[in-house]
Scaffold this motif. Structure first.
Motif, mmCIF file in Angstrom:
data_model
loop_
_atom_site.group_PDB
_atom_site.id
_atom_site.type_symbol
_atom_site.label_atom_id
_atom_site.label_comp_id
_atom_site.label_asym_id
_atom_site.label_seq_id
_atom_site.Cartn_x
_atom_site.Cartn_y
_atom_site.Cartn_z
ATOM 1 N N GLY A 228 15.749 7.895 3.231
ATOM 2 C CA GLY A 228 15.431 7.990 4.326
ATOM 3 C C GLY A 228 15.881 6.682 5.316
ATOM 4 O O GLY A 228 15.342 6.375 6.437
ATOM 5 N N LYS A 229 16.975 5.912 4.710
ATOM 6 C CA LYS A 229 17.708 4.843 5.391
ATOM 7 C C LYS A 229 18.884 5.179 6.003
ATOM 8 O O LYS A 229 18.818 4.467 7.144
ATOM 9 N N GLU A 230 19.707 5.709 5.486
ATOM 10 C CA GLU A 230 21.034 6.151 5.935
ATOM 11 C C GLU A 230 21.179 7.211 6.497
ATOM 12 O O GLU A 230 21.887 7.666 7.430
ATOM 13 N N VAL A 231 20.361 8.241 6.361
ATOM 14 C CA VAL A 231 20.125 9.567 6.769
ATOM 15 C C VAL A 231 18.757 9.865 7.118
ATOM 16 O O VAL A 231 17.836 9.184 6.737
ATOM 17 N N ALA A 232 18.294 10.774 7.679
ATOM 18 C CA ALA A 232 16.994 11.401 8.087
ATOM 19 C C ALA A 232 16.193 11.346 7.015
ATOM 20 O O ALA A 232 16.761 11.926 5.684
ATOM 21 N N PRO A 233 14.906 11.026 6.985
ATOM 22 C CA PRO A 233 14.038 11.244 5.715
ATOM 23 C C PRO A 233 14.001 12.740 5.316
ATOM 24 O O PRO A 233 14.060 13.517 6.060
ATOM 25 N N LEU A 305 2.149 -0.970 -9.876
ATOM 26 C CA LEU A 305 1.802 -1.464 -8.415
ATOM 27 C C LEU A 305 2.449 -0.660 -7.381
ATOM 28 O O LEU A 305 3.553 -0.773 -7.255
ATOM 29 N N PRO A 306 1.743 0.177 -6.712
ATOM 30 C CA PRO A 306 2.404 1.120 -5.872
ATOM 31 C C PRO A 306 2.890 0.440 -4.692
ATOM 32 O O PRO A 306 2.099 -0.598 -4.128
ATOM 33 N N SER A 307 3.803 1.082 -4.071
ATOM 34 C CA SER A 307 4.339 0.325 -2.573
ATOM 35 C C SER A 307 3.140 0.319 -1.602
ATOM 36 O O SER A 307 2.325 1.227 -1.456
ATOM 37 N N LEU A 308 2.960 -0.678 -0.706
ATOM 38 C CA LEU A 308 1.852 -0.750 0.127
ATOM 39 C C LEU A 308 2.378 -0.023 1.575
ATOM 40 O O LEU A 308 1.547 0.441 2.157
ATOM 41 N N GLY A 309 3.805 -0.256 2.021
ATOM 42 C CA GLY A 309 4.379 0.375 3.164
ATOM 43 C C GLY A 309 4.791 1.859 3.006
ATOM 44 O O GLY A 309 4.632 2.452 1.812
ATOM 45 N N PRO A 310 4.823 2.383 4.019
ATOM 46 C CA PRO A 310 5.404 4.025 4.026
ATOM 47 C C PRO A 310 6.673 4.058 3.088
ATOM 48 O O PRO A 310 7.549 3.111 2.956
ATOM 49 N N ASP A 311 6.849 5.101 2.266
ATOM 50 C CA ASP A 311 7.939 5.407 1.308
ATOM 51 C C ASP A 311 8.157 6.863 1.819
ATOM 52 O O ASP A 311 7.538 7.805 1.490
ATOM 53 N N PRO A 312 9.440 6.987 2.502
ATOM 54 C CA PRO A 312 9.829 8.321 2.757
ATOM 55 C C PRO A 312 10.076 9.306 1.577
ATOM 56 O O PRO A 312 9.973 10.519 1.446
ATOM 57 N N GLU A 313 10.226 8.850 0.264
ATOM 58 C CA GLU A 313 10.644 9.646 -0.905
ATOM 59 C C GLU A 313 9.080 9.988 -1.373
ATOM 60 O O GLU A 313 8.980 10.995 -2.202
#
Length: 395
Positions: A228-233, A305-313
């Motif tokens: 979701g960084k270079e193309v749409a999520p 340790l899960p990510s704290l911010g949003p993760d499109p994946e």
């Protein structure tokens, strides 16, 4: 006020300032913490961990297909090196910047708004030793680096896009070509050049790509299409993930974990599935055959340790779902008789994760989920000092 480190026991959490102090006083004897990771999300933690251990181990995905790494992959049909270079730089000796001039060269990135001819001229100046970044490096190291760049320039195809290219990536690519298309020798060489405080390896030394099957049955090929960084999520949840070799067919392939990486896992005193893009940065490293079995054999703490911010994946995934996604490839490899606790012993969360979410993890997987104050105030990332002290306390 300093955060309180912890030790995980059957009784819960116990403070262990002594263990952290001991590691800080002798980082060359620090714990062997192994990470399955990629991308830049772990770099801050990796950089701070050097304060406590020179023995961290990082198995990195070489399946990236975005940014300047994609240009190198298209040009040379090679694994991605960007995440490997990034982690090497994060672990380079910064006490006196062991080799500051080499560090500056490997970290330099070409501009994105210069004419193609000017970018080619800059690379040519570097390979000839006339660029200030190269002339500042003492011999014989300067000649060694120029040799790698020579290999790159001699093989680079006409019209190669140098826009925003990392010089360190170009050097790694040249070393890869000059060492019989093998990553391990050039990673070892670069580690010595910048005095890396730890071990950095590609999870496999193979030119493969990452693909996923979505919940609606569609397949998506290539790492850059997932993040979701270079193309749409993605517009649907990921159901499964696989590796493939041929971009035309996307046919899944199996690849074995190299023996040298299996031995690295066997040396670990703590195993960590760290924050980062769930599938392309973490789970991608768990796909090679042999990873699950190697992890299951190690009687050490194994933490997520899960990510704290949003993760499109991780679209539509609860914390318990994320844990299941990590366990799936490990359990397939380790076998049906291997219990969950041999693959993952704890989930460590910040207080921003609700108690209900933690309880759901324990109910579904039988894994303790512990909430600790680990967030960097004002940002959706971990406080690197707190996490570093927690990880050191686990061993």
């Amino acid at each position: 006020m300093k955060p309180t480190p912890i030790t995980l026991t059957r009784q819960g959490l116990l403070p262990d300032d002594l263990r952290v102090a001991r590691a800080e006083s002798a980082p060359h004897l620090g714990p062997r913490v192994l990470f399955f990771s990629g991308g830049s999300a772990l770099n801050g933690i990796a950089r701070r961990l050097k304060r406590y251990s020179y023995n961290t181990m990082h198995l990195i995905t070489p399946f990236d297909s975005g940014g300047s790494s994609q240009q190198l992959r298209l040009a040379f049909d090679m694994p991605a090196v960007g995440d490997l270079r990034s982690r090497l730089m994060a672990l380079a000796d910064e006490s006196v910047l062991g080799q500051p001039d080499v560090y500056a060269l490997f970290s330099h990135r070409l501009p994105g708004d210069a004419p193609p001819r000017a970018l080619r001229d800059t690379v040519d100046e570097l390979r000839r030793g006339r660029h200030p970044l190269m002339s500042a490096i003492a011999r014989p190291m300067r000649q060694l680096i120029r040799t790698q760049l020579d290999c790159f320039v001699e093989a680079v195809p006409e019209g190669f896009d140098y826009c925003k290219a990392s010089i360190g990536n170009l050097i790694l690519a040249g070393g890869y070509l000059g060492h019989g298309r093998a990553l391990e020798p050039v990673l070892f060489m670069m580690s010595k050049m910048v005095d890396v405080r730890g071990t950095v390896r590609a999870i496999v030394d193979e030119n493969l790509h990452l693909g996923v099957t979505l919940a609606d049955g569609r397949r998506v090929l290539g790492q850059r299409a997932l993040t979701g960084k270079e193309v749409a999520p993605l517009d649907a949840a990921i159901a499964s993930v696989f590796l493939f070799e041929d971009p035309k067919t996307g046919a899944p392939v199996e690849v074995a974990l190299p023996k040298r990486n299996r031995r690295l896992i066997e040396q670990a005193e703590v195993i960590c599935y760290p924050p980062g893009s769930l599938y392309s940065s973490v789970i991608a490293n768990l796909l090679p055959a042999g990873v699950g079995r190697a992890v299951a054999r190690q009687p050490v703490p194994k933490v997520y340790l899960p990510s704290l911010g949003p993760d499109p994946e991780a679209r539509d995934l609860t914390l318990a779902d994320q844990v299941q996604a990590i366990l799936d490839p490990l359990q397939r490899d380790a076998g049906p008789d291997v219990g969950t606790g041999r693959l993952l012993t704890h989930v460590l969360c910040d207080l921003s994760v609700s108690q209900a979410e933690c309880d759901a993890v324990t109910r579904r997987h039988g894994i303790p989920c512990l909430r600790l104050p680990m967030k960097d105030p004002g940002r959706d990332i971990y406080d690197v000092e707190t996490v570093s002290r927690v990880l050191v306390s686990l061993n």
